[in-house]
Every structure is written in C-alpha cells, then in structure tokens.
Write an enzyme that holds these catalytic residues in place. Structure first.
Site, short mmCIF file in Angstrom:
data_model
loop_
_atom_site.label_atom_id
_atom_site.label_comp_id
_atom_site.label_asym_id
_atom_site.label_seq_id
_atom_site.Cartn_x
_atom_site.Cartn_y
_atom_site.Cartn_z
N TYR A 139 2.90 -2.69 17.62
CA TYR A 139 3.77 -3.51 16.77
C TYR A 139 4.06 -4.86 17.43
O TYR A 139 3.83 -5.93 16.85
CB TYR A 139 5.07 -2.75 16.53
CG TYR A 139 6.05 -3.43 15.60
CD1 TYR A 139 5.83 -3.47 14.23
CD2 TYR A 139 7.22 -4.02 16.09
CE1 TYR A 139 6.75 -4.07 13.36
CE2 TYR A 139 8.15 -4.61 15.24
CZ TYR A 139 7.91 -4.63 13.88
OH TYR A 139 8.81 -5.23 13.03
N LYS A 141 2.40 -8.36 16.22
CA LYS A 141 3.23 -9.45 15.70
C LYS A 141 3.05 -10.73 16.52
O LYS A 141 3.11 -11.84 15.99
CB LYS A 141 4.70 -9.03 15.69
CG LYS A 141 5.04 -7.96 14.66
CD LYS A 141 5.13 -8.55 13.26
CE LYS A 141 5.64 -7.54 12.26
NZ LYS A 141 5.78 -8.09 10.90
N GLN A 165 -5.23 -26.07 13.51
CA GLN A 165 -6.64 -26.30 13.18
C GLN A 165 -6.83 -26.73 11.73
O GLN A 165 -7.69 -27.55 11.43
CB GLN A 165 -7.40 -25.00 13.45
CG GLN A 165 -8.89 -25.17 13.59
CD GLN A 165 -9.53 -23.83 14.01
OE1 GLN A 165 -8.93 -23.03 14.72
NE2 GLN A 165 -10.76 -23.61 13.59
N THR A 169 5.17 2.79 3.81
CA THR A 169 6.60 3.11 3.98
C THR A 169 7.42 2.65 2.78
O THR A 169 8.58 3.03 2.65
CB THR A 169 7.17 2.46 5.26
OG1 THR A 169 6.79 1.07 5.26
CG2 THR A 169 6.67 3.13 6.50
N GLY A 170 6.85 1.83 1.93
CA GLY A 170 7.57 1.37 0.74
C GLY A 170 7.36 2.33 -0.42
O GLY A 170 6.61 3.30 -0.31
N ASN A 230 0.83 -1.21 0.00
CA ASN A 230 0.00 0.00 0.00
C ASN A 230 0.87 1.26 0.00
O ASN A 230 0.36 2.36 0.12
CB ASN A 230 -0.97 0.01 1.20
CG ASN A 230 -0.26 0.21 2.53
OD1 ASN A 230 0.96 0.15 2.60
ND2 ASN A 230 -1.02 0.43 3.58
P1 NAD Z 1 9.48 -1.41 5.57
O1 NAD Z 1 8.67 -0.42 6.34
O2 NAD Z 1 10.53 -0.89 4.66
O3 NAD Z 1 8.53 -2.34 4.69
C1 NAD Z 1 7.21 -2.65 5.02
C2 NAD Z 1 6.39 -2.64 3.75
O4 NAD Z 1 5.03 -3.00 4.06
C3 NAD Z 1 6.34 -1.25 3.10
O5 NAD Z 1 6.54 -1.36 1.71
C4 NAD Z 1 4.93 -0.77 3.41
O6 NAD Z 1 4.45 0.17 2.46
C5 NAD Z 1 4.16 -2.08 3.41
N1 NAD Z 1 2.91 -2.03 4.17
C6 NAD Z 1 2.70 -1.52 5.41
N2 NAD Z 1 1.42 -1.68 5.77
C7 NAD Z 1 0.79 -2.32 4.73
C8 NAD Z 1 -0.54 -2.73 4.51
N3 NAD Z 1 -1.51 -2.55 5.43
N4 NAD Z 1 -0.81 -3.34 3.33
C9 NAD Z 1 0.14 -3.52 2.38
N5 NAD Z 1 1.42 -3.13 2.55
C10 NAD Z 1 1.73 -2.53 3.72
O7 NAD Z 1 10.08 -2.42 6.63
P2 NAD Z 1 11.10 -3.64 6.45
O8 NAD Z 1 12.27 -3.38 7.28
O9 NAD Z 1 11.25 -3.95 5.02
O10 NAD Z 1 10.27 -4.80 7.17
C11 NAD Z 1 9.57 -5.80 6.45
C12 NAD Z 1 8.96 -6.80 7.41
O11 NAD Z 1 9.99 -7.41 8.18
C13 NAD Z 1 7.98 -6.19 8.39
O12 NAD Z 1 6.91 -7.07 8.58
C14 NAD Z 1 8.77 -6.06 9.66
O13 NAD Z 1 7.97 -6.13 10.80
C15 NAD Z 1 9.71 -7.27 9.56
N6 NAD Z 1 10.94 -7.04 10.33
C16 NAD Z 1 11.91 -6.20 9.87
C17 NAD Z 1 13.03 -5.99 10.64
C18 NAD Z 1 14.16 -5.09 10.19
O14 NAD Z 1 15.09 -4.86 10.96
N7 NAD Z 1 14.19 -4.60 8.96
C19 NAD Z 1 13.16 -6.60 11.90
C20 NAD Z 1 12.12 -7.42 12.34
C21 NAD Z 1 11.02 -7.64 11.54
#
Ligand code: NAD
Ligand code: UDP
Length: 324
Positions: free
Chosen positions: A147, A151, A164, A39-40, A36
């Site tokens: 968060y 999670k 299930q 943040t991407g 969506n």
């Molecule tokens: P990021 O914020 O760069 O990427 C998250 C992506 O999800 C973004 O592109 C954002 O636009 C998209 N997004 C957010 N809400 C959405 C929604 N409702 N529908 C569709 N898209 C949505 O973060 P990242 O570092 O790339 O993290 C990616 C995943 O890995 C996340 O789930 C995060 O919790 C997990 N994670 C990352 C880290 C890290 O250090 N990078 C650590 C632990 C967990």
C-alpha cells in the site's frame, strides 16, 4: 454559474468515493463511478442509481479505460490494512497500473486528475506533525509496503506526467478518515471499535493503545478534495488533508464506549508489524492554498457514525448485542 462537468470517480462505490459522487451530483455534474467492488458495494451508491447524471461501471483500474471526461478523482484502492494485505500484489497493481491507466486517460482526453494519496507515504514518521516536505520512513519490504510503496510510486508517476507531459495534476495526502458507510468488517479502527461496542464485545486495542492517529470526519475530507480539484493549475500538491487533533487508540476506545453506553471491556492484542506510532497532519498548506480546515470534532463525527451503525443493526445487516 458553475459549469457542468463530466467527472470520473474511480473507487466511487467505496466509503469516500460514494460521498464524493453524491457531492459532485449535488453540484449538478455528471458522474461516472468506476469500481470493481473489491471493498465497495452497490449499496453505498444505491440512492444515486435513479439519478440520470449518474453512471456506474464495473471495471478494474489495472486495465485501461476509455471514457470522455473533464476531471478524474482517482480513489480506487482498498484503504484498510486488513483488505489491502489480503491480496498485496493486486494492491500494488491497483496503485501503480491504476495510476498509469488513469494518467494515460487524463493525457488523452486532457482531463484534470486528482490522486487520493495517503499519510502512509510518511510511514512510521520521525517528525511530528508531518509536513508535506517530509520524505517519510517506509519499510519497503514489510506487509504494509504494498500500500505505502504503491501510493508513493503513484505520486512519482503523477509528478512525472506533470513534468513530462504538463498534465494538470493534484495530489491529496489523506489522513485517517471515518464516517458512515465504512464496512462493518472493514477492519479499520473506528468501525471495529463501534461494531464491537454495539455488540458489547471486547474492544480490540492493538499494542498498548498509546499509538496515535488524527481522525477526520468524511464530510470535511470530501470538501477538501473538491476544493483542491477547483484550484488553479499551479496548485498541484501534495497537500495534507486531515484533522490535526490527535488521539491515542485508548482514548478513542473509551470515547466510543462512552457514546454508545456499551458494556464492552478493552482487550489488548499484539501490535501489527510496522504499525506507525504516531500520526498528525500539519495542515498549514491546506489552510493557505484551499482555505480549508476540518470543522467536525471527533465526538460529533462519532455520534453520526455510530447512528449509521445502529441503523445497520435495526435493519438486520449487523447482529445485535447478545442479551445479558
Ligand atoms: P474503500 O476501500 O472503502 O474504497 C476503495 C474503493 O476502491 C472500493 O470501492 C473498492 O471496491 C475500489 N477498488 C479497489 N481496487 C480497485 C480496482 N483495482 N479497480 C477499481 N476499483 C477498485 O476505501 P476508502 O476509505 O473509501 O478510500 C478511498 C481512497 O482514499 C483510497 O485510494 C485510499 O487509499 C485513500 N485514502 C483513504 C483514507 C481513509 O482514511 N479513508 C486515508 C488515506 C487515503
Ligand atoms: N487498531 C486497533 N484496534 C483495531 C484496529 C486498529 O487498536 O481493532 C489500531 C491500529 O493498530 C493502528 C490504529 O488503530 O495503530 C489505526 O489503524 P487503522 O487500521 O484504522 O489505520 P492505519 O493503521 O492505516 O492508520
């Protein structure tokens, strides 16, 4: 020869997601990226748009999605405290409703599904390093709870769908990961320090800077996620993925200053509420089950990440340092 699969990556236009899409396309798979763009950005995947095996859909995972796929990597969720606290209700919805929708999709099309969980499920941990058996110490009503608890609930849903409905699930608990394509305004510590150092501005160390994190370079992490997806149905996790070498935030700040040759000074600011004091993964399970361990040192990973941010300065996306 490896079989070509159709793979859904939610959050595929984010930092980790964009590298994952790239890796899966490189292996000859068809990739559907759903995002969506909270943040991407399209910019993160612009180099993939001409690839006929790549498709991008603007979609919010809190709403149902109908696509035919063999595998799902569920990464959609803002990962930086600054961004996930911006709209905490939406953050919880993304983790919980997003998990329900993606698990429902996996059940319908019989896809294998991997959840990008997090070290935040351990909260501010009492045991060190953190093993997957540790249940964590999370404040359920604090500013990080949207968060952390989102999670944790997603993990619960994954396990309940497994118990299930016998769904084929995988849960990876990702520890702090960094690299190119983090947003300059992402707010996480590595990108903050690099941007500040390149602009010769104060390095904002929160608290005394004695809190620790263990930083994993993005290529290593992506390799761990793909290895986990390729395991047999008996490997469901949770499995910690991260680099076990631990640093204080002061050590990180000094390393960034040294590599960039910056004139920045360190500025101590208040520690955010519920900021975990220490974090280090026990990666014994990943080593045993996935034959995985990180290869990139923090110094080498920072050199590559700093080169990316320097590229943003030279291409005008990031303000250069003010003249002396
Ligand atoms: P990021 O914020 O760069 O990427 C998250 C992506 O999800 C973004 O592109 C954002 O636009 C998209 N997004 C957010 N809400 C959405 C929604 N409702 N529908 C569709 N898209 C949505 O973060 P990242 O570092 O790339 O993290 C990616 C995943 O890995 C996340 O789930 C995060 O919790 C997990 N994670 C990352 C880290 C890290 O250090 N990078 C650590 C632990 C967990
Ligand atoms: N941090 C810091 N300065 C910053 C950003 C973060 O000192 O400009 C600290 C933060 O307080 C935490 C650590 O760096 O102790 C990691 O923060 P980040 O937001 O990157 O990730 P998380 O807290 O989710 O591990």
């Amino acid at each position: 020869m490896q079989q070509t699969k159709r793979i859904l990556v939610t959050g595929g236009a984010g930092f980790l997601g964009s590298f994952l899409c790239e890796r899966l396309l490189g292996e000859g798979h068809e990739v559907i990226c759903v995002d969506n763009f909270f943040t991407g950005s399209r910019r993160n995947v612009s180099h993939l748009l001409d690839n006929r095996s790549f498709e991008i859909i603007r979609h919010d995972v809190t709403f149902p999605l109908y696509v035919e796929v063999d595998e799902i990597y569920n990464l959609a969720c803002p990962a930086s405290p600054v961004h996930y606290q911006d709209d905490p209700v939406q953050t919880t919805k993304t983790s919980v409703h997003g998990a329900i929708n993606m698990l429902g999709l996996a059940k319908r099309v019989r896809a294998k599904i991997l959840q990008a969980s997090t070290s935040e499920v351990y909260g501010d941990p009492e045991i060190h390093p953190q093993t997957e058996r540790y249940w964590g110490r999370v404040n359920p009503i604090g500013p990080r709870a949207c968060y952390d608890e989102g999670k944790r609930c997603a993990e619960t849903l994954f396990f309940d769908y497994w118990r299930q409905h016998r769904l084929r699930i995988k849960i990876a608990r990702i520890f702090n990961t960094y690299g190119p394509r983090m947003r300059p305004d992402d707010g996480r510590v590595v990108s903050n320090f690099i941007v500040q150092a390149l602009q010769n501005e104060p390095i904002t160390v929160y608290g005394t800077g004695q809190q620790t994190r263990s930083f994993c370079y993005v290529d290593d992490l992506i390799d761990g996620l793909v290895r986990m997806m390729q395991t047999g149905d008996d490997v469901i996790g949770p499995i910690n993925l991260g680099n076990p070498v631990e640093f204080t935030m002061l050590e990180l700040a000094n390393l960034v200053i040294e590599i960039t040759g910056s004139r920045s000074r360190i500025s101590l600011l208040p520690l955010p509420i519920d900021d975990p004091r220490q974090r280090q993964p026990d990666i014994g399970t990943a080593l045993r089950e996935l034959n995985w361990e990180p290869r990139t040192t923090l110094r080498d990973g920072l050199v590559k990440t700093i080169a990316y941010f320097e590229g943003l300065v030279s291409s005008g996306y990031l303000r250069p340092a003010a003249a002396e």
